[in-house]
Motif scaffolding. Structure first.
Motif, PDB file in Angstrom:
ATOM      1  N   UNK A   1       0.806  -1.384   0.052  1.00 30.78           N
ATOM      2  CA  UNK A   1       0.167  -0.211   0.088  1.00 30.78           C
ATOM      3  C   UNK A   1       0.714   1.247  -0.151  1.00 30.78           C
ATOM      4  N   UNK A   2       2.015   1.208   0.766  1.00 30.93           N
ATOM      5  CA  UNK A   2       2.745   2.498   1.163  1.00 30.93           C
ATOM      6  C   UNK A   2       3.725   3.109  -0.206  1.00 30.93           C
ATOM      7  N   UNK A   3       4.210   1.966  -0.592  1.00 27.92           N
ATOM      8  CA  UNK A   3       5.249   2.291  -1.828  1.00 27.92           C
ATOM      9  C   UNK A   3       4.439   2.930  -3.012  1.00 27.92           C
ATOM     10  N   UNK A   4       3.350   2.399  -3.580  1.00 29.97           N
ATOM     11  CA  UNK A   4       2.685   3.051  -4.599  1.00 29.97           C
ATOM     12  C   UNK A   4       2.096   4.662  -4.032  1.00 29.97           C
ATOM     13  N   UNK A   5       1.790   4.746  -2.802  1.00 24.50           N
ATOM     14  CA  UNK A   5       1.368   5.994  -2.443  1.00 24.50           C
ATOM     15  C   UNK A   5       2.446   7.030  -2.250  1.00 24.50           C
ATOM     16  N   UNK A   6       3.584   6.587  -1.982  1.00 21.24           N
ATOM     17  CA  UNK A   6       5.075   7.229  -1.782  1.00 21.24           C
ATOM     18  C   UNK A   6       5.208   7.836  -3.217  1.00 21.24           C
ATOM     19  N   UNK A   7       5.111   6.848  -4.322  1.00 16.53           N
ATOM     20  CA  UNK A   7       5.395   7.066  -5.587  1.00 16.53           C
ATOM     21  C   UNK A   7       4.688   8.330  -6.210  1.00 16.53           C
ATOM     22  N   UNK A   8       3.347   8.183  -6.077  1.00 23.02           N
ATOM     23  CA  UNK A   8       2.366   9.050  -6.393  1.00 23.02           C
ATOM     24  C   UNK A   8       2.555  10.445  -5.867  1.00 23.02           C
ATOM     25  N   UNK A   9       2.891  10.648  -4.401  1.00 26.14           N
ATOM     26  CA  UNK A   9       3.033  11.684  -3.764  1.00 26.14           C
ATOM     27  C   UNK A   9       4.586  12.440  -4.325  1.00 26.14           C
ATOM     28  N   UNK A  10       5.430  11.608  -4.783  1.00 20.96           N
ATOM     29  CA  UNK A  10       6.856  12.331  -5.175  1.00 20.96           C
ATOM     30  C   UNK A  10       6.653  12.508  -6.458  1.00 20.96           C
ATOM     31  N   UNK A  11       5.951  11.807  -7.264  1.00 15.27           N
ATOM     32  CA  UNK A  11       5.898  12.112  -8.760  1.00 15.27           C
ATOM     33  C   UNK A  11       4.878  13.474  -8.924  1.00 15.27           C
TER      34      UNK A  11
ATOM     35  N   UNK B   1       3.594  19.009  -5.461  1.00 16.67           N
ATOM     36  CA  UNK B   1       2.768  20.198  -5.311  1.00 16.67           C
ATOM     37  C   UNK B   1       1.642  19.844  -3.936  1.00 16.67           C
ATOM     38  N   UNK B   2       0.282  20.138  -4.048  1.00 15.98           N
ATOM     39  CA  UNK B   2      -0.353  19.873  -3.104  1.00 15.98           C
ATOM     40  C   UNK B   2      -0.296  18.585  -2.354  1.00 15.98           C
ATOM     41  N   UNK B   3       0.056  17.396  -2.898  1.00 16.78           N
ATOM     42  CA  UNK B   3       0.218  16.187  -2.578  1.00 16.78           C
ATOM     43  C   UNK B   3       1.250  16.005  -1.526  1.00 16.78           C
ATOM     44  N   UNK B   4       2.506  16.547  -2.035  1.00 18.16           N
ATOM     45  CA  UNK B   4       3.631  16.606  -1.307  1.00 18.16           C
ATOM     46  C   UNK B   4       3.531  17.615  -0.024  1.00 18.16           C
ATOM     47  N   UNK B   5       2.517  18.706   0.087  1.00 23.96           N
ATOM     48  CA  UNK B   5       2.472  19.353   1.246  1.00 23.96           C
ATOM     49  C   UNK B   5       1.539  18.507   2.242  1.00 23.96           C
ATOM     50  N   UNK B   6       0.781  17.643   1.779  1.00 21.74           N
ATOM     51  CA  UNK B   6      -0.205  16.718   2.659  1.00 21.74           C
ATOM     52  C   UNK B   6       0.747  15.733   2.979  1.00 21.74           C
ATOM     53  N   UNK B   7       1.651  15.216   2.282  1.00 19.70           N
ATOM     54  CA  UNK B   7       2.574  14.040   2.662  1.00 19.70           C
ATOM     55  C   UNK B   7       3.518  14.605   3.753  1.00 19.70           C
ATOM     56  N   UNK B   8       4.187  15.792   3.490  1.00 23.74           N
ATOM     57  CA  UNK B   8       5.158  16.404   4.404  1.00 23.74           C
ATOM     58  C   UNK B   8       4.519  16.838   5.894  1.00 23.74           C
ATOM     59  N   UNK B   9       3.341  17.201   5.591  1.00 26.77           N
ATOM     60  CA  UNK B   9       2.653  17.635   6.704  1.00 26.77           C
ATOM     61  C   UNK B   9       2.242  16.476   7.639  1.00 26.77           C
ATOM     62  N   UNK B  10       1.884  15.498   6.948  1.00 25.61           N
ATOM     63  CA  UNK B  10       1.446  13.963   7.671  1.00 25.61           C
ATOM     64  C   UNK B  10       2.571  13.689   8.504  1.00 25.61           C
ATOM     65  N   UNK B  11       3.807  13.525   7.704  1.00 26.17           N
ATOM     66  CA  UNK B  11       5.061  12.894   8.115  1.00 26.17           C
ATOM     67  C   UNK B  11       5.354  13.699   9.568  1.00 26.17           C
TER      68      UNK B  11
END
Length: 279
Positions: A22-32, A35-45
């Motif tokens: 589950x996590x690896x594809x999600x990580x790929x999407x966020x990194x690819x 923008x907004x997805x990276x903001x959400x990802x970094x905020x969550x981490x």
């Protein structure tokens, strides 16, 4: 190993695999997409990491760190890195002053809580926040993936080499299972995987750096990552906890999974800034 231990290990491995699925594809999407997805990802981490760090440290110190105060300070740093990276140091200095003003006004006569708070702010939001910086660099996505190539190759090789050949422990008081053989195996694997990664970039994406730079950053990144791993283990051992949390089944917490990555992020950012005119 008895039957119950084998069953627990098997169940743990299954959980790790499903988390990775589950996590690896999600990580790929966020990194690819960034923008907004990276903001959400970094905020969550950052939020998860701050909560895990604070919970662990609060097992060790009195008075305890104020969780809400810590979250606010971390949020200010993450927003600053995103909007104006060059203001990070002034903001961190202001937060340093604010932390010890808070300590004075709360009647605390020691420096332990203030020091632990400041350490947590550098350790979690500042390091995670550097993920934003790769969006400001030409071909930043290629550099960004170097972080994960180094971290995953090091962790995988260190585990299997250490399990197969490891006898001499490298730091038994911090992490009893880590061996010298595993450490060396992780460094070699990271260097080789970085050369392979560089070959793929040169062949398919017209991104070319000299092979020896890939070897060098692979070695340094692997060493930094393993130091990050030991640093997280130091805190856990002092706090007498096995994992920071159970947010990632089979892996533990965010700081358990990203401990090595945290130390690799700034190193790769510096590498990118130094080589941006070469690639």
């Amino acid at each position: 190993m008895d039957r119950s231990s084998r069953r627990r290990e098997k169940n743990s491995m299954k959980a790790r695999i499903w988390t990775a699925v589950v996590g690896v594809p999600l990580l790929v999407l966020v990194m690819y997409f960034g923008g907004f997805m990276l903001v959400i990802g970094v905020s969550f981490l950052t939020l998860a990491g701050i909560l895990e760090y604070t919970t662990a440290i609060n097992r060790l110190i009195r008075p305890k760190i104020n969780v809400l105060f810590m979250i606010i300070l971390a949020a200010v740093l993450v927003v600053t890195i995103k909007l104006d990276y060059y203001s990070v140091m002034p903001v961190l200095l202001i937060e340093f002053i604010a932390i010890f003003c808070y300590e004075i006004l709360s009647g605390n006569v020691g420096i332990t809580r203030g020091s632990a708070t400041l350490l947590g702010l550098v350790y979690v939001p500042v390091l995670f926040g550097h993920l934003f910086m790769f969006e400001t660099i030409n071909n930043g996505i290629f550099y960004l993936w170097m972080i994960f190539v180094i971290a995953f190759s090091t962790d995988t090789a260190a585990y299997f080499v250490g399990k197969t050949l490891g006898k001499k422990k490298i730091a038994p008081k911090i992490s009893p299972k880590k061996t010298v053989a595993g450490t060396i195996g992780g460094i070699i694997a990271a260097a080789l995987c970085m050369v392979l990664y560089g070959s793929v970039l040169g062949s398919y994406f017209d991104f070319v750096l000299p092979w020896y730079l890939y070897v060098g950053v692979g070695i340094l990144g692997s060493i930094a990552g393993q130091c990050g791993d030991f640093t997280a283990s130091m805190i856990k051992r002092q706090a007498k906890i096995k994992d920071y949390s159970q947010i990632l089944p089979g892996h533990g917490g965010i700081l358990d999974r990203f401990d090595s990555i945290l130390f690799i992020i700034p190193l790769i950012y510096i590498f990118a800034k130094l080589t941006i005119g070469i690639a």
